[in-house]
Design an enzyme around this catalytic site. Sequence first.
Site, PDB file in Angstrom:
ATOM      1  NE  ARG A   1      -3.786   0.236   1.608  1.00 24.62           N
ATOM      2  CZ  ARG A   1      -4.320   0.294   2.833  1.00 24.62           C
ATOM      3  NH1 ARG A   1      -4.384  -0.784   3.572  1.00 24.62           N
ATOM      4  NH2 ARG A   1      -4.815   1.415   3.297  1.00 24.62           N
TER       5      ARG A   1
ATOM      6  CG  HIS B   1      -8.776   5.221  10.996  1.00 23.57           C
ATOM      7  ND1 HIS B   1      -9.824   4.920  10.144  1.00 23.57           N
ATOM      8  CD2 HIS B   1      -9.327   5.349  12.226  1.00 23.57           C
ATOM      9  CE1 HIS B   1     -10.954   4.875  10.843  1.00 23.57           C
ATOM     10  NE2 HIS B   1     -10.686   5.138  12.103  1.00 23.57           N
TER      11      HIS B   1
END
Length: 234
Positions: free
Chosen positions: A59, A109
């Site tokens: 990612r 987050h």
Amino acid sequence: MSAIQNIVILTGAGISAESGLATFRGPGGLWEGHRVEDICTPEALARDRPLVLEFYDARRAALTTVEPNPAHHALARLDAEWPGELLIVTQNVDDLHERAGAKRMLHMHGELQSALCEACEVRLPWAGPMIGHADCPSCGAKGALRPDIVFFGEIPYQMDVIDRALARADLFVSIGTSGAVYPAAGFVQTARHYGAQTLELNLEPSAGSFHFDESRIGPASRLVPEWVAELNGS
Ligand code: BJW
């Protein structure tokens, strides 16, 4: 919309979808082929550290292939120009808001480009792969670095800042999030409780759509610039 001074904007994976980053849920989503409990929990990290580090390494690498889209740019312009209080709270772990130029923002987050030491809890900027390089440069603990990502069951970052901003907001806007994950999914109710107007901009009605005063359905790259122009003209 009248008498708006203080704005809180919540963003989710949908705002980065048109930049080429997959969302989490739905067809083609990031977790298709991965069970969330295999990746995104502290237990999963303890059970299979290489799997989790590799997932986030991939990612992180993908960030170098994408660019902010018109929705990120419109929010950055609003941030630069809005004279009242403004806070962009992103659930996203990408850096597309920053790369568009947003300043008044936070990552609730965590961030792909940050590492967290499980031994000394230092957070440090991180580029490149973590697998094979996870010794903490601060305390020296071997293999103690993990992605600086808030897993299920962990407490999101800066909740005190978010709560204060929600209590002062005249307008709460939610962009590109399914409303499936708390506490972010509950922000609309908190903002309403304190008297804010509430607006949702999303490709489809979210799980909590009925809590909003208004929902506009469409792609963020169109809806967000339209809304920002409307707000600046009001
Ligand atoms: C577009 C678009 C386009 C597409 N334009 N739109 C039971 C009930 C209630 C709560 C719980 C419960 N059991 C457990 C909990 C709590 C739990 C939770 O919510 N679980 C749910 C599954 C029920 N939450 C937690 O554990 C959190 N911590 C916590 O609660 O601590 C307690 C505490 C809180 C506060 C104070 C004190 C204590 C932690 C949650 C951590 C979430 N982490 C993740 C992973 C991050 C790392 C990573 O990237 O891998 O965060 S999960 C994942 O979901 C990620 C996202 O940020 C988050 C939200 O997803 P998002 O952004 O909404 O994406 P999607 O894919 O779901 O939706 C995209 C939307 O965009 C869709 O609607 C599309 O239609 C739309 N879209 N293209 C506009 N072009």
